[in-house]
Design an enzyme around this catalytic site. Structure first.
Site, PDB file in Angstrom:
ATOM      1  N   ASP A  36       0.816  -1.218   0.000  1.00 38.58           N
ATOM      2  CA  ASP A  36       0.000   0.000   0.000  1.00 38.58           C
ATOM      3  C   ASP A  36       0.847   1.265   0.000  1.00 38.58           C
ATOM      4  O   ASP A  36       0.632   2.178  -0.807  1.00 38.58           O
ATOM      5  CB  ASP A  36      -0.931   0.021   1.217  1.00 38.58           C
ATOM      6  N   ARG A  95       0.274   4.967  17.226  1.00 39.98           N
ATOM      7  CA  ARG A  95      -0.115   5.898  16.162  1.00 39.98           C
ATOM      8  C   ARG A  95       0.142   7.363  16.491  1.00 39.98           C
ATOM      9  O   ARG A  95       0.630   8.116  15.630  1.00 39.98           O
ATOM     10  CB  ARG A  95      -1.584   5.691  15.771  1.00 39.98           C
ATOM     11  N   ASP A 119      -7.310   3.262  12.712  1.00 45.98           N
ATOM     12  CA  ASP A 119      -6.047   3.995  12.602  1.00 45.98           C
ATOM     13  C   ASP A 119      -6.168   5.281  11.806  1.00 45.98           C
ATOM     14  O   ASP A 119      -5.477   6.263  12.095  1.00 45.98           O
ATOM     15  CB  ASP A 119      -4.967   3.105  11.983  1.00 45.98           C
ATOM     16  N   SER A 136      -3.851  -9.780   8.375  1.00 43.11           N
ATOM     17  CA  SER A 136      -3.339  -8.425   8.498  1.00 43.11           C
ATOM     18  C   SER A 136      -2.718  -8.305   9.889  1.00 43.11           C
ATOM     19  O   SER A 136      -3.400  -8.520  10.897  1.00 43.11           O
ATOM     20  CB  SER A 136      -4.480  -7.411   8.325  1.00 43.11           C
TER      21      SER A 136
END
Length: 348
Positions: free
Chosen positions: A9, A89, A118, A169
């Site tokens: 990605d 994050r 996220d 994932s």
């Protein structure tokens, strides 16, 4: 400035951002304790066309300024999730913003889709730290499938390593590993052993229990079996010791911020043991009123972190109360690890 993992990605995003915004790209890859080959990621970013590619080790900053405050607060989302990804994050966003300001960039970017939590954590943290910075989420905007991304990468000669594709994932840092997607999406199916990497099954765990003594000062772990350790090494060691006994597996149907339920697997050996030990020590050091109020505060703190509100006045206010409660939370807790269980067997 793009938060760059080295995967499909964000590799596609470098070229896509160059084309869509006619701009130069800087990438940021951060070491929070995962297994990513950081230098390989940096080199790939440069080969794709990034003009600047930073790799920084923030493991100590992560533990000292994010993990320990959450541990002192007792923050477990919905009573089980130690918030490993959620705590990482805001730290990533902080450094994205720092580099963006240094380079006079007009935007930061991340690789989140429109389905998870996220995206909110990045977007809200950036808005708090640098409200004039634009935030771009290419994967949320381009609507490409994985096959379309691969075709785009091949068309643009973007170097990729697609041989390590997992059916799950996965996101990991020192405080925990999250696993989702694949056959885990059916909450009726038992997780296969192949989904786990940090913990062993009960069948494979040792037949003899281990006892470990964890020392705390003001609510922060500082030693294991009398050996004083820095935060990073202490968490690494607890992940090894507890994981070897199968401790730290969490299977949870979670209420996401964006309004959907998601079956999540977590591996967090150190986080599970240290939270349990910390709470046990608090039972000796806090008054009844403090303990009961702190339970309510812990749920509030966990929601706040989960929802991306780390850089808020509310978190600063809660931290002030938490720090006050930890003034006398100093002592030692003895835990027994055996066949996926962690039991407190002594505290002083």
């Amino acid at each position: 400035v793009l938060a760059y993992s080295g995967g499909l990605d964000t590799s596609v995003a470098i070229r896509w951002l160059q084309e869509q915004y006619e701009s130069s790209i800087a990438t940021l890859t951060m070491d929070l304790g995962g297994k990513v080959d950081l230098e390989a990621a940096r080199q790939r970013a440069l080969r794709i066309g990034a003009e600047r590619a930073d790799v920084i080790d923030v493991r100590d900053e992560f533990i000292q300024e994010y993990v320990w405050p959450a541990l002192q607060a007792g923050a477990l989302y919905e009573g089980v999730y130690p918030l490993a990804t959620a705590l990482g994050r805001p730290l990533i966003t902080k450094h994205l913003v720092r580099i963006a300001e240094k380079e006079n960039a007009f935007a930061i970017a991340h690789g989140c889709t429109g389905k998870g939590n996220d995206q909110v954590r990045f977007d809200v943290s950036a808005a708090a730290l640098a409200p004039k910075l634009q935030v771009i989420a290419p994967a949320r905007e381009w609507h490409m499938t994985r096959d379309e991304e691969i075709a785009y990468a091949q068309q643009k000669n973007i170097p990729l390593d697609l041989n390590k594709r997992s059916s799950y994932s996965v996101d990991e840092n020192l405080w925990g590993r999250s696993i989702e997607a694949g056959d885990l999406e059916d909450p009726w199916l038992a997780p296969p052993e192949e989904a786990y990497a940090w913990t062993v099954s009960a069948d494979d765990a040792p037949d003899t229990a281990s006892e470990i003594e964890i020392g705390f000062e003001h609510g922060i772990p500082v030693s294991v079996d009398g050996n004083r350790l820095d935060g990073v090494r202490l968490v690494e060691l607890m992940n090894e010791l507890a994981g070897a006994h199968g401790v730290g597996r969490i299977d949870h149907v979670e209420n996401r911020l964006v309004g959907i339920k998601s079956r999540e697997l977590y591996e967090a050996p150190a986080a599970v043991v240290l939270n349990m030990a910390h709470r046990s020590l608090e039972s000796m050091c806090l008054t009844k009123e403090q303990s009961r109020f702190k339970d309510r505060l812990a749920a509030e703190y966990a929601d706040m972190v989960y929802n991306g509100l780390w850089f808020s006045a509310h978190r600063i206010n809660l931290d002030a109360y938490v720090v006050s409660t930890q003034r006398h939370v100093t002592g030692t807790v003895r835990v027994r690890l055996y066949k996926t269980s962690c039991t407190i067997v002594g505290r002083k």
